[in-house]
Design an enzyme around this catalytic site. Structure first.
Site, PDB file in Angstrom:
ATOM      1  N   ASP A 107      39.274  31.662  40.152  1.00  0.00           N
ATOM      2  CA  ASP A 107      39.064  31.087  41.480  1.00  0.00           C
ATOM      3  C   ASP A 107      37.595  30.860  41.827  1.00  0.00           C
ATOM      4  O   ASP A 107      37.288  30.255  42.846  1.00  0.00           O
ATOM      5  CB  ASP A 107      39.695  31.992  42.548  1.00  0.00           C
ATOM      6  CG  ASP A 107      41.203  32.032  42.408  1.00  0.00           C
ATOM      7  OD1 ASP A 107      41.790  30.956  42.254  1.00  0.00           O
ATOM      8  OD2 ASP A 107      41.778  33.124  42.435  1.00  0.00           O
ATOM      9  N   HIS A 140      39.320  41.272  38.302  1.00  0.00           N
ATOM     10  CA  HIS A 140      40.703  40.959  37.933  1.00  0.00           C
ATOM     11  C   HIS A 140      41.381  42.234  37.453  1.00  0.00           C
ATOM     12  O   HIS A 140      40.747  43.076  36.823  1.00  0.00           O
ATOM     13  CB  HIS A 140      40.740  39.900  36.820  1.00  0.00           C
ATOM     14  CG  HIS A 140      42.061  39.241  36.699  1.00  0.00           C
ATOM     15  ND1 HIS A 140      43.082  39.770  35.958  1.00  0.00           N
ATOM     16  CD2 HIS A 140      42.550  38.113  37.276  1.00  0.00           C
ATOM     17  CE1 HIS A 140      44.140  38.986  36.066  1.00  0.00           C
ATOM     18  NE2 HIS A 140      43.847  37.973  36.872  1.00  0.00           N
TER      19      HIS A 140
HETATM   20  N1  CMC Z   1      33.915  42.842  44.790  1.00  0.00           N
HETATM   21  C1  CMC Z   1      33.459  44.096  44.870  1.00  0.00           C
HETATM   22  N2  CMC Z   1      34.069  45.169  44.312  1.00  0.00           N
HETATM   23  C2  CMC Z   1      35.191  44.940  43.633  1.00  0.00           C
HETATM   24  C3  CMC Z   1      35.730  43.649  43.500  1.00  0.00           C
HETATM   25  C4  CMC Z   1      35.056  42.577  44.109  1.00  0.00           C
HETATM   26  N3  CMC Z   1      35.509  41.344  44.017  1.00  0.00           N
HETATM   27  N4  CMC Z   1      36.873  43.721  42.777  1.00  0.00           N
HETATM   28  C5  CMC Z   1      37.057  45.008  42.455  1.00  0.00           C
HETATM   29  N5  CMC Z   1      36.034  45.748  42.976  1.00  0.00           N
HETATM   30  C6  CMC Z   1      35.830  47.183  42.819  1.00  0.00           C
HETATM   31  C7  CMC Z   1      36.664  47.981  43.812  1.00  0.00           C
HETATM   32  O1  CMC Z   1      35.957  48.199  45.015  1.00  0.00           O
HETATM   33  C8  CMC Z   1      36.904  49.256  43.043  1.00  0.00           C
HETATM   34  O2  CMC Z   1      35.725  50.025  43.092  1.00  0.00           O
HETATM   35  P1  CMC Z   1      35.757  51.662  43.019  1.00  0.00           P
HETATM   36  O3  CMC Z   1      36.545  51.989  41.768  1.00  0.00           O
HETATM   37  O4  CMC Z   1      34.334  52.044  42.959  1.00  0.00           O
HETATM   38  O5  CMC Z   1      36.473  52.090  44.268  1.00  0.00           O
HETATM   39  C9  CMC Z   1      37.071  48.749  41.595  1.00  0.00           C
HETATM   40  O6  CMC Z   1      36.309  47.554  41.523  1.00  0.00           O
HETATM   41  C10 CMC Z   1      38.486  48.481  41.197  1.00  0.00           C
HETATM   42  O7  CMC Z   1      39.085  47.683  42.213  1.00  0.00           O
HETATM   43  P2  CMC Z   1      40.646  47.565  42.420  1.00  0.00           P
HETATM   44  O8  CMC Z   1      40.903  46.830  43.687  1.00  0.00           O
HETATM   45  O9  CMC Z   1      41.296  48.907  42.238  1.00  0.00           O
HETATM   46  O10 CMC Z   1      40.997  46.742  41.120  1.00  0.00           O
HETATM   47  P3  CMC Z   1      42.190  45.797  40.949  1.00  0.00           P
HETATM   48  O11 CMC Z   1      42.390  45.689  39.516  1.00  0.00           O
HETATM   49  O12 CMC Z   1      43.356  46.197  41.759  1.00  0.00           O
HETATM   50  O13 CMC Z   1      41.550  44.463  41.591  1.00  0.00           O
HETATM   51  C11 CMC Z   1      41.460  42.293  42.402  1.00  0.00           C
HETATM   52  C12 CMC Z   1      41.825  43.193  41.233  1.00  0.00           C
HETATM   53  C13 CMC Z   1      41.597  40.853  41.938  1.00  0.00           C
HETATM   54  C14 CMC Z   1      42.425  42.536  43.570  1.00  0.00           C
HETATM   55  C15 CMC Z   1      39.994  42.577  42.857  1.00  0.00           C
HETATM   56  O14 CMC Z   1      39.104  42.433  41.784  1.00  0.00           O
HETATM   57  C16 CMC Z   1      39.564  41.697  44.037  1.00  0.00           C
HETATM   58  O15 CMC Z   1      39.869  42.046  45.183  1.00  0.00           O
HETATM   59  N6  CMC Z   1      38.854  40.547  43.771  1.00  0.00           N
HETATM   60  C17 CMC Z   1      38.491  39.625  44.805  1.00  0.00           C
HETATM   61  C18 CMC Z   1      39.659  38.687  45.129  1.00  0.00           C
HETATM   62  C19 CMC Z   1      39.885  37.690  44.020  1.00  0.00           C
HETATM   63  O16 CMC Z   1      38.974  37.045  43.539  1.00  0.00           O
HETATM   64  N7  CMC Z   1      41.163  37.518  43.654  1.00  0.00           N
HETATM   65  C20 CMC Z   1      41.580  36.529  42.644  1.00  0.00           C
HETATM   66  C21 CMC Z   1      42.089  37.176  41.397  1.00  0.00           C
HETATM   67  S1  CMC Z   1      42.274  36.002  40.046  1.00  0.00           S
HETATM   68  C22 CMC Z   1      43.504  34.923  40.581  1.00  0.00           C
HETATM   69  C23 CMC Z   1      44.844  35.520  40.513  1.00  0.00           C
HETATM   70  O17 CMC Z   1      45.293  35.872  39.414  1.00  0.00           O
HETATM   71  O18 CMC Z   1      45.484  35.637  41.544  1.00  0.00           O
END
Ligand code: CMC
Length: 426
Positions: A361, A304
């Site tokens: 989720d 998140h």
């Molecule tokens: N699986 C594997 N690696 C992950 C994941 C994941 N689910 N989420 C983040 N990472 C890693 C990402 O690869 C990155 O690694 P590195 O720094 O080594 O390159 C690091 O963690 C940071 O990721 P980011 O995408 O820059 O972080 P963010 O804060 O933008 O991501 C997120 C938030 C929700 C988009 C992401 O965690 C994700 O894609 N999760 C899976 C989809 C999901 O479950 N979404 C629902 C979110 S909760 C409901 C809502 O509020 O909408």
């Protein structure tokens, strides 16, 4: 704490005030940055940018705290109803008993959808995703319910219409997608029970209201009701800032929610768990893929932007999965799989280092499955729950004396001025 932040640029020092929120969060107020310095800020994904001040929802991602108007979600989930929580978010206070009864009456009055709208539903291709249909139909509501002259009346009735009709419209789209007759709402049922009735009642098998499922739905929707400036809510505020009508702003919010990184993750989680199950239950392979930087696969329902601790909503939903399944004598192999996957991920160095925990989720789909909600409707369920939050945030933004058209800037990286070359000379 210093009251100002100093920025030194090209030998000159500029000072900017520090804003402090009620829970002690701090921000630099840079509203005059460009005017004073010629600089803009660059912040992809707005990870460090506050777009507004808001008194609706407080989150502390490090401590795993979520409160609506100051009240912890845990207390609301235990004691409140979805409609009472919606009232709290939109009106900034809990309703008195009489006010809540009045809301029920208004919701009943507004629960029907113009019969002509069924023509639209009937003409969407059968395979259409319910989120695309819902977004289009909410936008279409403006054509069916033209604007009233008195602004306050217009806002009040639009809010009631949206909260009541979106629930009917979601159930209607499910029925039509099955080729079944639409089921009308019943005035003697409350909000959540009525939704389940409209979804599942059939002439051959009348739907028996089950209190365990009704309570589960109340909690599910309460936990989704608001989440401050997330992708869809920011969309509602941004689209709303151009002064479009509320239907159009909410329709844009629904479209933004659809994505698998946002609300669409609840559908993606169940699809991922099903894939793992079909792969013989090899959850370790999913974890390895999620860690592999050459693979675009992510563990859905994990991670998140704000929570760097266990999402408080996921904690409640995980517990509720066990209760609901136990009370209904259901065994869902996907719940066991989800728990094993969670346990393995939470002890894995990559997930520990990246602070990746289950989000809202991860477990919600198991509860929706127990209710009989089809997987492609999961994000619609999220949208119904998020409606009060979108409305509250939209209202707050239009009432804000500092309300401005949302219009970010950019750093241009394209070519410098280039001469146009006529087609024969190219
Ligand atoms: N699986 C594997 N690696 C992950 C994941 C994941 N689910 N989420 C983040 N990472 C890693 C990402 O690869 C990155 O690694 P590195 O720094 O080594 O390159 C690091 O963690 C940071 O990721 P980011 O995408 O820059 O972080 P963010 O804060 O933008 O991501 C997120 C938030 C929700 C988009 C992401 O965690 C994700 O894609 N999760 C899976 C989809 C999901 O479950 N979404 C629902 C979110 S909760 C409901 C809502 O509020 O909408």
């Amino acid at each position: 704490m210093s009251e100002n932040v100093k920025i030194v640029f090209e030998g000159k020092t500029y000072e900017f005030p520090v804003i402090v929120g009620t829970e002690g969060e701090t921000a630099i107020d840079i509203s005059n940055l460009r005017q004073m310095t010629g600089l803009i800020t660059l912040d992809p994904g707005y990870a460090n940018t506050g777009s507004c001040s808001s008194s609706i929802t407080f989150m502390d991602g490090e401590k795993g705290i979520l409160r609506y108007r100051g009240i912890p979600v845990e207390q609301l989930a235990e004691h409140s109803s979805f409609i009472e929580t919606a009232y709290l978010l939109i009106n900034d206070r809990l309703p008195a008993k009489e006010e809540l009864n009045q809301v029920s009456v208004l919701f009943n009055d507004q629960s029907l959808v113009h019969e002509d709208m069924q023509n639209f539903y009937n003409n969407f291709p059968r395979a259409s995703h319910p989120m695309g249909i819902l977004s289009s139909m909410v936008n279409a509501l403006r054509s069916f319910y033209p604007e009233l002259q008195i602004i306050e009346e217009e806002i009040n009735i639009t809010v009631t219409r949206l909260l009541s009709k979106v629930r009917t419209m979601a159930a209607m789209s499910h029925k039509i997608s099955r080729g079944h007759k639409v089921v009308y709402p019943r005035p003697d049922y409350k909000y959540c029970a009525n939704f389940l009735h409209m979804m599942f009642d059939t002439p051959v098998r009348p739907y028996q209201i089950n209190e365990t499922l009704v309570k589960a739905l109340e909690v599910f929707w309460i936990l989704h009701a608001d989440h401050e400036q997330n992708c869809s809510t920011s969309t509602v505020r941004l689209v709303g800032s151009g002064r479009v009508n509320l239907y159009a702003a909410i329709s844009a919010g629904i479209a933004a929610l659809w994505g698998p990184l946002h609300g669409g993750a609840n559908q993606a989680v169940i699809e991922m768990l099903t894939d793992i199950q079909n792969d013989g239950g090899n959850y370790q392979r999913a974890i390895d893929r999620a860690k592999d930087k050459k693979d675009s696969f992510r563990l859905m329902g994990f991670g998140h932007r704000v929570y760097k601790a266990y999402d408080p909503r996921a904690k409640i939903l995980k517990k509720m999965c066990d209760n609901v399944l136990d009370e209904l004598y259901i065994t869902d192999p996907l719940l066991d799989l989800a728990k094993k996957l969670e346990e393995a991920a939470l002890t894995d160095d990559y997930f520990i280092e990246h602070n990746l925990y289950p989000n809202v989720d991860f477990y919600s789909g198991i509860i929706l499955r127990a209710m009989g909600i089809p997987t492609n409707m999961f994000t619609v369920m999220f949208a119904i729950g998020r409606l009060p939050g979108w409305i509250a945030q939209w209202k707050e933004s239009v009432d804000d004396p500092k309300w401005k058209l949302g219009r970010p800037r950019q750093i241009y990286t394209g070519p410098k001025e280039t001469r146009y070359i006529p087609i024969d000379e190219r």
